[in-house]
Design a protein around this motif. Structure first.
Motif, PDB file in Angstrom:
ATOM      1  N   ILE A   1       1.009  -1.216   0.042  1.00 21.14           N
ATOM      2  CA  ILE A   1       0.225  -0.178   0.075  1.00 21.14           C
ATOM      3  C   ILE A   1       0.929   1.368  -0.246  1.00 21.14           C
ATOM      4  O   ILE A   1       1.421   1.171   1.346  1.00 21.14           O
ATOM      5  N   PHE A   2       1.001   1.666  -1.196  1.00 20.62           N
ATOM      6  CA  PHE A   2       1.126   2.676  -0.967  1.00 20.62           C
ATOM      7  C   PHE A   2       0.475   4.859  -0.972  1.00 20.62           C
ATOM      8  O   PHE A   2       0.190   4.997  -2.311  1.00 20.62           O
ATOM      9  N   ALA A   3      -0.209   4.251  -0.219  1.00 17.55           N
ATOM     10  CA  ALA A   3      -2.056   4.966   0.191  1.00 17.55           C
ATOM     11  C   ALA A   3      -0.479   6.799   0.752  1.00 17.55           C
ATOM     12  O   ALA A   3      -0.058   6.803   1.532  1.00 17.55           O
ATOM     13  N   PRO A   4      -1.521   7.566  -0.249  1.00 19.32           N
ATOM     14  CA  PRO A   4      -1.097   8.832  -0.078  1.00 19.32           C
ATOM     15  C   PRO A   4      -2.003   9.393   1.096  1.00 19.32           C
ATOM     16  O   PRO A   4      -3.405   9.263   1.652  1.00 19.32           O
ATOM     17  N   GLY A   5      -0.921  10.505   1.437  1.00 19.84           N
ATOM     18  CA  GLY A   5      -1.314  11.163   2.609  1.00 19.84           C
ATOM     19  C   GLY A   5      -2.663  12.518   2.160  1.00 19.84           C
ATOM     20  O   GLY A   5      -2.608  12.147   0.918  1.00 19.84           O
TER      21      GLY A   5
ATOM     22  N   GLY B   1      -3.301  15.414   0.842  1.00 21.50           N
ATOM     23  CA  GLY B   1      -2.442  17.284  -0.301  1.00 21.50           C
ATOM     24  C   GLY B   1      -1.816  16.248  -1.270  1.00 21.50           C
ATOM     25  O   GLY B   1      -1.205  15.161  -1.772  1.00 21.50           O
ATOM     26  N   ALA B   2      -1.829  17.546  -2.220  1.00 23.77           N
ATOM     27  CA  ALA B   2      -1.306  17.148  -3.737  1.00 23.77           C
ATOM     28  C   ALA B   2       0.265  16.550  -3.517  1.00 23.77           C
ATOM     29  O   ALA B   2       1.309  15.305  -3.764  1.00 23.77           O
ATOM     30  N   ARG B   3       1.339  16.714  -2.716  1.00 30.02           N
ATOM     31  CA  ARG B   3       2.367  16.670  -2.382  1.00 30.02           C
ATOM     32  C   ARG B   3       2.746  14.355  -2.012  1.00 30.02           C
ATOM     33  O   ARG B   3       3.433  14.035  -2.674  1.00 30.02           O
ATOM     34  N   SER B   4       1.779  14.604  -1.166  1.00 31.60           N
ATOM     35  CA  SER B   4       1.973  13.617  -0.285  1.00 31.60           C
ATOM     36  C   SER B   4       1.392  12.189  -2.185  1.00 31.60           C
ATOM     37  O   SER B   4       1.189  11.314  -1.782  1.00 31.60           O
ATOM     38  N   ARG B   5       0.077  12.667  -2.819  1.00 22.93           N
ATOM     39  CA  ARG B   5      -0.480  12.313  -3.479  1.00 22.93           C
ATOM     40  C   ARG B   5       0.957  11.436  -4.573  1.00 22.93           C
ATOM     41  O   ARG B   5       1.158  10.243  -5.754  1.00 22.93           O
ATOM     42  N   ILE B   6       1.505  12.860  -4.699  1.00 24.79           N
ATOM     43  CA  ILE B   6       2.549  12.323  -6.020  1.00 24.79           C
ATOM     44  C   ILE B   6       3.985  12.149  -5.450  1.00 24.79           C
ATOM     45  O   ILE B   6       4.410  11.310  -6.308  1.00 24.79           O
ATOM     46  N   LEU B   7       4.050  11.663  -4.046  1.00 25.13           N
ATOM     47  CA  LEU B   7       5.509  10.578  -3.621  1.00 25.13           C
ATOM     48  C   LEU B   7       4.843   9.372  -3.344  1.00 25.13           C
ATOM     49  O   LEU B   7       5.068   8.537  -4.019  1.00 25.13           O
ATOM     50  N   ALA B   8       3.434   9.124  -3.367  1.00 22.09           N
ATOM     51  CA  ALA B   8       3.275   7.718  -3.505  1.00 22.09           C
ATOM     52  C   ALA B   8       3.107   7.716  -5.058  1.00 22.09           C
ATOM     53  O   ALA B   8       3.364   5.973  -4.690  1.00 22.09           O
ATOM     54  N   THR B   9       2.878   8.033  -5.411  1.00 25.48           N
ATOM     55  CA  THR B   9       2.786   7.210  -6.943  1.00 25.48           C
ATOM     56  C   THR B   9       4.295   7.348  -7.447  1.00 25.48           C
ATOM     57  O   THR B   9       4.162   6.214  -8.089  1.00 25.48           O
ATOM     58  N   ALA B  10       5.322   8.410  -6.660  1.00 24.68           N
ATOM     59  CA  ALA B  10       6.441   7.720  -7.420  1.00 24.68           C
ATOM     60  C   ALA B  10       6.668   6.158  -6.826  1.00 24.68           C
ATOM     61  O   ALA B  10       7.580   6.215  -7.315  1.00 24.68           O
ATOM     62  N   SER B  11       7.036   6.426  -5.702  1.00 25.38           N
ATOM     63  CA  SER B  11       6.804   5.118  -5.119  1.00 25.38           C
ATOM     64  C   SER B  11       6.635   4.395  -5.753  1.00 25.38           C
ATOM     65  O   SER B  11       7.191   3.237  -5.742  1.00 25.38           O
ATOM     66  N   ARG B  12       5.393   3.837  -5.899  1.00 25.80           N
ATOM     67  CA  ARG B  12       4.761   2.663  -6.592  1.00 25.80           C
ATOM     68  C   ARG B  12       6.071   2.913  -7.412  1.00 25.80           C
ATOM     69  O   ARG B  12       6.362   1.621  -8.431  1.00 25.80           O
ATOM     70  N   LEU B  13       5.591   3.644  -8.543  1.00 29.62           N
ATOM     71  CA  LEU B  13       6.293   3.623 -10.285  1.00 29.62           C
ATOM     72  C   LEU B  13       7.764   3.692 -10.313  1.00 29.62           C
ATOM     73  O   LEU B  13       8.309   2.733 -10.812  1.00 29.62           O
ATOM     74  N   PHE B  14       8.782   3.842  -9.151  1.00 28.22           N
ATOM     75  CA  PHE B  14       9.769   3.570  -8.908  1.00 28.22           C
ATOM     76  C   PHE B  14      10.168   2.543  -8.789  1.00 28.22           C
ATOM     77  O   PHE B  14      11.171   2.486  -9.251  1.00 28.22           O
ATOM     78  N   TYR B  15       9.274   1.470  -7.680  1.00 30.85           N
ATOM     79  CA  TYR B  15       9.667   0.669  -7.160  1.00 30.85           C
ATOM     80  C   TYR B  15       9.276  -0.681  -8.216  1.00 30.85           C
ATOM     81  O   TYR B  15      10.391  -1.302  -8.448  1.00 30.85           O
ATOM     82  N   TYR B  16       7.961   0.179  -8.778  1.00 31.38           N
ATOM     83  CA  TYR B  16       8.027  -1.164  -9.624  1.00 31.38           C
ATOM     84  C   TYR B  16       8.383  -1.120 -10.821  1.00 31.38           C
ATOM     85  O   TYR B  16       8.557  -2.620 -11.845  1.00 31.38           O
TER      86      TYR B  16
END
Length: 198
Positions: free
Chosen positions: A13-17, A19-34
């Motif tokens: 679960i790369f759940a965003p908190g 706000g936009a910053r958390s959403r960007i970071l959650a998206t990056a976490s998922r894409l960077f890892y996979y």
């Protein structure tokens, strides 16, 4: 059904908190890892985060800053996870067994893509790069944590035992991704118990 839908029940679960910053970071976490850090471009990060370019640059300025934020997040999440294992364990040996079990569970997942820190090191081979600095900080922290558990357990050569534990963990990360997951996790359990019994 797409490949992403097939594995969705097993994804971390790369759940965003909020706000936009958390959403960007959650998206990056998922894409960077996979998919890999260098393989994912800013336009895709912006699109899948559902933000504007202006919002992206407001929060991160450049992809490099986002990469460092991602690496820091992985470090913090890992420290929190390991601290939780320690808090629920009854002894240092139980903490080490809990770490082995956590490694085994991760390496046994069908969607497992290895260790985020090892993957980042491959993508950023320059030992002086800021990404590698975060990797080194994390690995030093992990090694010291494991060594302390061996010391508290009364192991006569806690530093050596920690080195062997980290090498076992690294092998499981690679084997769980590239090799036979069943063989890897079985070997991890056997070798881990031998190390704890020494």
């Amino acid at each position: 059904m797409s490949i992403h839908e097939d594995r969705s029940a097993e994804l971390p679960i790369f759940a965003p908190g909020p706000g936009a910053r958390s959403r960007i970071l959650a998206t990056a976490s998922r894409l960077f890892y996979y998919e890999g850090i260098r393989a994912v471009g800013i336009d895709r990060l912006i699109s899948e985060s559902s933000v504007t370019k202006a919002t992206f640059y407001k929060h991160f300025g450049a992809k490099d800053a986002l990469i460092l934020a991602y690496m820091q997040l992985v470090h913090v999440d890992t420290v929190e996870s390991i601290t939780a294992i320690q808090s629920s364990a009854g002894s240092p040996v139980d903490t080490l067994r809990g770490l082995i079990d956590e490694i085994r569970q991760r390496a046994d997942r069908a969607d497992f893509r290895g260790c985020a820190f090892m993957n980042a090191s491959v993508e950023f081979p320059d030992s002086g790069h800021p990404v590698r600095s975060i990797v080194n900080i994390h690995r030093d922290w992990y090694s010291e944590f494991v060594a302390e558990q061996f010391r508290l357990a009364g192991h006569p050569l806690a530093g050596d035992a920690a080195d062997e534990f980290v090498m076992l963990r690294d092998g499981a990360m690679v084997g769980g991704y590239m090799g036979d997951r069943i063989a890897t996790t079985a070997a991890l359990s056997r070798l881990g118990e031998r190390l704890l019994a020494a």
